[in-house]
Enzyme design. Structure first.
Site, PDB file in Angstrom:
ATOM      1  N   HIS A 229       1.085  -1.904  -0.220  1.00  0.00           N
ATOM      2  CA  HIS A 229      -0.277  -0.642  -0.389  1.00  0.00           C
ATOM      3  C   HIS A 229       0.490   1.362   0.044  1.00  0.00           C
ATOM      4  CE1 HIS A 229      -2.974   2.634   0.151  1.00  0.00           C
ATOM      5  NE2 HIS A 229      -2.579   3.733   1.054  1.00  0.00           N
ATOM      6  N   TYR A 233       1.951   5.296  -2.393  1.00  0.00           N
ATOM      7  CA  TYR A 233       1.943   7.432  -1.784  1.00  0.00           C
ATOM      8  C   TYR A 233       3.255   7.194  -2.492  1.00  0.00           C
ATOM      9  CZ  TYR A 233      -2.544   6.450   0.035  1.00  0.00           C
ATOM     10  OH  TYR A 233      -3.185   6.411   0.771  1.00  0.00           O
ATOM     11  N   HIS A 380     -10.284   0.654 -10.917  1.00  0.00           N
ATOM     12  CA  HIS A 380      -9.405   1.626 -10.286  1.00  0.00           C
ATOM     13  C   HIS A 380      -7.782   2.272 -10.158  1.00  0.00           C
ATOM     14  CE1 HIS A 380      -8.343   3.622  -6.180  1.00  0.00           C
ATOM     15  NE2 HIS A 380      -7.731   2.455  -5.824  1.00  0.00           N
ATOM     16  N   PHE A 381      -7.590   1.616 -10.032  1.00  0.00           N
ATOM     17  CA  PHE A 381      -5.552   1.527  -9.869  1.00  0.00           C
ATOM     18  C   PHE A 381      -5.037   2.404 -11.658  1.00  0.00           C
ATOM     19  CE2 PHE A 381      -4.359  -3.243 -10.366  1.00  0.00           C
ATOM     20  CZ  PHE A 381      -4.117  -3.986 -12.138  1.00  0.00           C
ATOM     21  N   HIS A 382      -6.026   1.763 -12.634  1.00  0.00           N
ATOM     22  CA  HIS A 382      -5.346   2.971 -13.848  1.00  0.00           C
ATOM     23  C   HIS A 382      -6.283   4.665 -13.931  1.00  0.00           C
ATOM     24  CE1 HIS A 382      -4.579  -1.029 -15.656  1.00  0.00           C
ATOM     25  NE2 HIS A 382      -4.005  -0.684 -16.074  1.00  0.00           N
ATOM     26  N   ARG A 444     -10.194 -10.116 -12.402  1.00  0.00           N
ATOM     27  CA  ARG A 444      -9.316  -9.779 -12.535  1.00  0.00           C
ATOM     28  C   ARG A 444      -8.606 -10.676 -13.237  1.00  0.00           C
ATOM     29  NH1 ARG A 444      -5.438  -7.379  -7.574  1.00  0.00           N
ATOM     30  NH2 ARG A 444      -5.361  -6.375  -9.687  1.00  0.00           N
ATOM     31  N   ARG A 445      -7.288  -9.767 -13.895  1.00  0.00           N
ATOM     32  CA  ARG A 445      -6.502 -11.034 -14.992  1.00  0.00           C
ATOM     33  C   ARG A 445      -6.559 -11.878 -15.171  1.00  0.00           C
ATOM     34  NH1 ARG A 445      -2.693 -10.613  -9.096  1.00  0.00           N
ATOM     35  NH2 ARG A 445      -1.401  -9.226  -9.675  1.00  0.00           N
TER      36      ARG A 445
END
Ligand code: HAS
Ligand code: CU1
Length: 555
Positions: A229, A233, A380-382, A444-445
């Site tokens: 995580h 950041y 979300h992470f794109h 996913r994946r």
């Protein structure tokens, strides 16, 4: 009282010596991004049930997905972070850090990346960017990954040592802002990297070499997410440095609060790490109480992002109003939208409103059940690392590469088009993937397009995803033309600025800012919070291991 601006003035000469290594970081990072992104559109089409994987070139979807995730999420970001988190502080402090150390970091990282890339491309390390055991990769993959992390820490150490020597020679002075933000980020990353370091060095490398018979998957995942995580950041904070310090200035305004920027970086140092369990809400074997505790801390770490949102929006407002913007939102339309660097980064901020909001959804334990391991996660992470971070870095290159190379930007209109293509493409694909995950439960994946019938068929979301992938493929091409075109141009020092677009804001020299300057003390407090919120979980997992043998990944 505002501190005299003299010691904050930029020394233009000092940073020059870091230019060659900074150019090396930026160009190697971009090379990784171009290679990794080639697979992106293929993955978008996979989720639209169109199988375009070139089997003669690459063994499987999973090999391609590993190249994509490793090159984009791990390599591209780390190289840019090293460049951003060393160059600006050195310009600001008016003296160069230990350049040999920074070059050493570069080479350790680069040799590691070549090893890991070789392992993946040979089809013997299709373990995805999370490399969860019992999936087992060929040993050069793990050693390469470890070298990427170690190399980045060498660069970080050079910056922290540089700051310490500046402090010794300027007793009683407050650290200038860019350096404060960079050092806080490096200290956070130094602590965060411990998890992955133990996972790879103690478990995965000996296991892949045959020295250990098995590895406990739950322990390995927990060590991975200890770092995993915080790493988001580590990607985000260099982009925040640009949003806080550079973009308002580029847009013709000013950062409205130096203190808010410092406060948010210290909060990130404190709370970025002991929240990793929000990636493991659905993992059996970890107590619900610890998951709830780290869920609560996740809501703490949202605060500095909200602080950033309001401070940066207000700072951009000063720019828009200075340019004649009136009314509630008139300032927004008056921002210099024709400047590709500003446009890219403001578009990055807009996407991050949705990227951040979906993160808050995922962090809310019960909602996570609906989205975990579905295509909602890549959606979300794109929008976070894939857009907020990636187009910020891309937007930065539009002024930074000319500044570093003294070659004017090639085809600024194509650069502007790149920013819009990336923004619209990622919004379309991100929202497509997220809604597909919720509406159909698409995992996913998964090599969905290889199945005889697509059980997750939902036409609107498939169209959004494929259309996004197509726009991104075009955006990648336009960006490649801009970068190669710029590099091929002749040097023209008169046409590009040797200054970085930044002016130190007034520092409110009071108790809060003085307290925030004690970054080692905050790092010590971080260690205590980590020990309280991770210590018992890790102790339990270390003392109850269930080692499993590896499952090879032929692709
Ligand atoms: Fe996340 C999964 C929760 C932020 C990346 N995340 C992932 C994964 C990645 C990732 C890569 O709790 C997948 C990992 C994997 O492969 O399994 N995420 C959060 C939360 C935040 C968050 C609470 N994520 C990020 C960032 C990333 C990133 C940043 C990369 C850079 N994420 C999760 C959770 C999971 C997760 C769960 C696990 C899901 C599962 O089940 O597996 C927060 O940090 C977000 C806070 C952000 C905000 C937005 C602030 C907005 C700003 C823009 C301002 C706009 C302006 C424009 C100034 C609150 C700063 C002004 C204009 C005007 C007109 C006003
Ligand atoms: Cu997370």
């Amino acid at each position: 009282m505002a501190v005299a601006a003299e010691h904050l003035r930029m020394d233009i000469d000092s940073g020059k010596s870091l230019k060659p290594v900074t150019i090396a970081f930026v160009l190697t990072g971009l090379a990784a991004m171009f290679i990794g992104s080639l697979f992106g559109p293929l993955q978008a089409f996979n989720y639209a049930d169109i199988n375009l994987y070139p089997h003669f070139l690459i063994k499987s979807y999973y090999t391609g997905l590993t190249v994509h995730g490793v090159m984009n999420a791990l390599v591209f970001t780390t190289y840019f972070n090293c460049a951003i988190l060393s160059y600006f502080s050195s310009r600001e402090l008016g003296e160069a850090p230990n350049r040999r150390m920074i070059w050493l970091g570069y080479w350790v990282m680069t040799i590691g990346v070549v090893m890991a890339a070789f392992a993946v491309l040979s089809g013997r390390a299709s373990v995805l960017y999370t490399f969860y055991p019992p999936l087992q990769a060929w040993w050069p993959f793990y050693i390469g990954a470890a070298m990427l992390v170690v190399g980045s820490l060498i660069v970080g150490a050079a910056v922290v040592l540089h700051w310490m020597s500046w402090k010794r020679r300027h007793p009683g002075q407050i650290t200038p802002l860019l350096t404060h933000m960079s050092v806080a980020t490096w200290l956070m990353w130094g602590l965060a990297a411990l998890g992955i370091a133990v996972e790879v060095v103690v478990f995965l490398i000996p296991w892949s070499l045959g020295a250990w018979k098995g590895v406990d998957p739950l322990l390995a995942r927990t060590l991975f997410w200890f770092t995993g995580h915080a790493i988001v950041y580590f990607w985000l904070l260099p982009a925040y440095i640009s949003w806080y310090a550079l973009v308002p200035h580029q847009a013709g305004g000013r950062l409205i609060s130096d203190t808010a920027a410092r406060l948010s970086f210290v909060l990130f140092l404190l709370f970025s790490i002991p929240v990793g369990l929000h990636h493991q809400f659905e993992d059996a074997g970890i107590g619900m109480g610890w998951k709830m505790a780290q869920m609560t801390l996740t809501f703490f770490v949202i605060v500095p992002s909200l602080l950033t949102a309001f401070t940066v929006a207000a700072s951009l407002e000063t720019a828009g109003r200075a340019r004649g913007g009136r009314g509630w939102l008139g300032w927004f339309t008056r921002l210099p939208w024709k400047d590709p660097s500003v446009a890219a980064q403001v578009l990055a901020m807009l996407t991050f409103i949705i990227g951040g909001a979906t993160g808050i959804v995922l962090a809310s334990g019960w909602l996570n059940v609906m989205a975990h391991n579905t295509s909602f996660i890549p959606g979300h992470f794109h929008l976070t690392v894939g857009t907020a971070v990636a187009i910020t870095f891309i937007g930065m290159t539009f002024w930074w590469l000319p500044h570093l190379t003294r070659k004017p930007l090639f085809a600024p209109r194509l650069a502007l088009a790149t920013a819009w293509l990336w923004f619209v493409g990622m919004m379309s694909m991100g929202c497509g993937l997220m809604s597909m995950g919720i509406l159909t439960g698409a995992p996913r994946r998964d090599w969905i397009s290889e199945l005889p019938h697509d059980p997750f068929h939902n036409l609107p979301t498939m169209i959004l995803t494929a259309a996004g992938g197509t726009l991104l493929a075009i955006g990648l091409l336009t960006y490649l033309i801009v970068i190669v075109g710029t590099l091929l141009r002749k040097k023209n020092p008169d046409a590009v600025s040797d200054e970085i677009p930044y002016q130190a804001p007034p520092v409110h020299d009071g108790k809060l800012v003085r307290a925030l300057d004690h970054l080692f003390v905050w790092a010590g407090a971080t260690v205590l919070i980590i020990a309280a919120f991770y210590g018992p979980v890790l102790y339990m997992l270390f003392t109850h291991q269930i080692p499993l043998p590896g499952v090879g990944t032929g692709g």
